[in-house]
Design an enzyme around this catalytic site. Structure first.
Site, PDB file in Angstrom:
ATOM      1  N   ASP A 168      -8.543  -9.999  -0.397  1.00  0.00           N
ATOM      2  CA  ASP A 168      -7.917  -9.347   0.496  1.00  0.00           C
ATOM      3  C   ASP A 168      -8.055  -7.789   0.145  1.00  0.00           C
ATOM      4  OD1 ASP A 168      -6.005  -8.735   2.662  1.00  0.00           O
ATOM      5  OD2 ASP A 168      -4.694  -7.888   0.958  1.00  0.00           O
ATOM      6  N   ASN A 186       0.875  -1.160   0.014  1.00  0.00           N
ATOM      7  CA  ASN A 186       0.131  -0.046   0.051  1.00  0.00           C
ATOM      8  C   ASN A 186       1.131   1.242  -0.049  1.00  0.00           C
ATOM      9  OD1 ASN A 186       0.911   0.433   2.694  1.00  0.00           O
ATOM     10  ND2 ASN A 186      -0.890  -0.512   3.771  1.00  0.00           N
TER      11      ASN A 186
END
Lengths: 325, 325, 325
Positions: free
Chosen positions: A198, A9
């Site tokens: 996910d 991320n």
């Protein structure tokens, strides 16, 4: 392998889904190799179930993930694999356990994908190992039957939802299953599905709390039905429960085998993911409480609370046991 | 194409493996095109060998890599391709030669992958070009025979190794060969293998010196055996030699065609990669000396030293020749 | 580059989105290079608009796509690039024009992304070229203003839709913008967005007609607002019109800059894609008629019919002109 920017991320934490995908690839390799170790019909091991796993520490870009896998039990038609992931900072040499996972595979014939073959038995060092394995086998079998029933549920969209309601953060993603997503049999790798799950769960969590979030744990996941190459899969996620510092998200995978197949859309997988919110310094942040509106939402919140308290109690028991030893 | 974050290490330097993969793709296109330029059986050119190549200057994220390829020699059954890579900073317009590589391809029939077809001859502008090409052809043929014998070696894991020993930095990576890794014949692209080899070699180098490292050169690589789609490949690397400012890493590729094949695991490729360690400003740093323990390690160190001194002498001879001209 | 299985659908036809992405990368390279060719502030060219493009013939796995780009007009603040794509079967040597596209880029300062820089003028071989370019420039400017107004529209989900209605095939996809999706400025490449748009449009088309489908053309696309790294983008598609053998799909891209940004979700791009349905032999198949229910759906169907008839008339005029010459 080295963790790359696309695995992570914006804060540099590697997605839980990337780790799950690596774990599953290791499990598929070791169990396929084992099931083909005796003369007989060639087969490919297909993922049937992943046991609950906790992400113990975040992995960062530039670190190396070391995955090791071992076969710990075999029943007549299934293989239990234990996979350990260590992250290593190759600049400092520091190593950390990232997570441990237990996966169940079933060998499917390469000639006839609907035929489950027999698994060559493994040797146990001690009789107890076999007995404990058998116990785990029976438990997971029971649990797989149970979740089959829960699977009729659907996620309906909400127009103009209020912040922090279930409808506000729920999300879905469609994906066309390509060749690289599939095994030699032409069915989606379990790891590819978990990575997409996910991804959706992470978007739900981020929409709810508008901060940087990381996967804390994944509940046991059962793979009921295979998904064929060329299918369109819809992965949908909705928040079910929040504690002070964690969020539980339920994720569904529906497959639509729409090209030259008479089959209807079907539920292929479902699971619960738990996320935590992190500050820029990597400290856990408080999570805004989920606002439940309908009766179903309130019921799911209570069920999530039950799972949360159960996990907490189990973890405390383990810690006490560890302290006594 | 534009270099992306995933093509590079954390310091923004593009991996040597990414460059090698682009080089091989260009070589495969031009040689397949040439081998099909006459009427006759259709074929796909398969990589047999890459000559030693030096990485002259690092490429950075955001730069554009321009790859050009030319056929420089044809024997009856093989094609020599010269590939040049230039990196271009499109903001400043600055261009630099990144590296030049020579690749050898062999045309395999599309109908029968074990049949090597004949190569249409090329025209040479001068007779000398043909003679020089023939000399290069003979040399590489000899060298390919030699490496075949060296290939029996294995890498064994070491428990609790001391820093800077061979066991301390040795690494391996497992990869399941997917459809996009393969040619039309269903065998792995040489470029895909080289990219993975560079990844492992890079991890070995970084574990040894704990700094930012870049690929300086790749020794000649011979591709002895094809690797089929669905195989599992294990890429292992160990350090063999260190000079003051460079590290030599030997990399092996073993293939395990574990489904529907009675075949044993086999050694598919092996090669030496040389890395240098760079400071944050991009200056070469001293490298900790490799500690050799066993007789084999000491022998390999001496052999590596031999290659290092030979390369150094060759380079000095070239520079003197260039200075005289 | 060689087309891989991952670039194509199950029938082996390369996705229109893959071609669009390659076109945009070529356009971004040539225009960024041109805009930095004079001393001054460094900049990155950002895609502002793609003119309507037809996909003249399908590209298959294993073929090589050759992309060439040329700057054909410069205004004070924008660059027009003409890109041609040829597909080449390197086994037979056959080459086909795949498509031609015209793209408009705007140079954004590397220091201040909101500052549009001046474009160095190009030299024209003939005065007419400049005049024609200026005409194209004025036309696209007008068209960009128009589409800005259409942009308020939204796609609402439908529960239990009937086959062949708009609600039955409408689809949406969410994507978390990763580092490799972005330019040096940290904003999504136009080509990445177009590839995702084609993916959604293709799923809508396949859900409607349950056959193998291919992109036939893309209407002009305007990029109104930039999308930042770390944003979540929602790409939604719905069918607007069907003729006997084609389907028109409207696609919206909405961006949600949800991490540390106070900004609201906004519409970033919208466009019309046209698909045809193909039999296994690659022949066009009849398409089931779209069933319109609401007033809005009927209005959009009529508008789509207008675009369809207009395109058809334009093509006939071009063919007559070509026949006269």
């Amino acid at each position: 392998r080295i963790m790359r920017p696309d695995d992570a991320n914006v804060a540099g934490n590697v997605h839980g889904g990337t780790i799950l995908k690596m774990i599953e690839e290791a499990g598929a390799i070791i169990s396929t190799r084992h099931c083909n170790s005796q003369a007989g019909e060639a087969c490919v091991a297909a993922l049937a179930r992943v046991e609950r796993t906790d992400f113990l520490s975040p992995v960062c870009i530039g670190e190396v993930a070391n995955v090791s896998a071992e076969i710990t039990y075999t029943s007549r038609h299934s293989v239990e694999v234990q996979v350990n992931v260590m992250s290593e900072n190759i600049l400092t040499g520091a190593k950390k356990v990232t997570n441990k996972a237990t996966l169940w595979y079933v060998p499917l014939s390469l000639k006839n994908v609907n035929k489950v073959l027999e698994v060559p038995p493994i040797q146990y060092a001690r009789k107890e190992q076999e007995d404990e394995g058998k116990k785990r086998y029976e438990e997971q079998k029971l649990d797989r039957l149970e979740t089959k029933q829960r699977n009729g549920d659907m996620i309906f969209p909400v127009i103009n939802p209020e912040p922090h309601t279930v409808g506000y953060s729920q999300s879905s993603l469609i994906h066309l299953v390509g060749p690289s997503d599939c095994t030699l049999l032409g069915f989606v790798h379990g790891g590819v599905t978990m990575k997409l799950m996910d991804e959706v769960a992470g978007i739900v969590a981020a929409r709810h709390c508008k901060t940087n979030i990381v996967t804390a744990s994944v509940d046991a996941i059962n793979f009921h039905k295979k998904i064929k190459k060329g299918s369109v899969i819809t992965i949908s996620g909705r928040m079910t429960f929040t504690s002070n510092k964690s969020m539980e998200i339920e994720v569904f995978v529906d497959a639509d085998p729409f090209v030259d197949e008479p089959q209807e859309r079907y539920r292929a997988v479902s699971a619960f993911f738990t996320y935590v919110s992190l500050s820029k310094e990597g400290k856990p942040l408080p999570v805004p409480q989920l606002l439940t509106e309908t009766e179903d939402e309130k019921r799911r919140f209570e069920e999530g609370k039950g799972r949360y308290l159960q996990t907490k109690a189990k973890r405390q028991a383990q810690m006490q046991q560890a302290a006594r030893q």
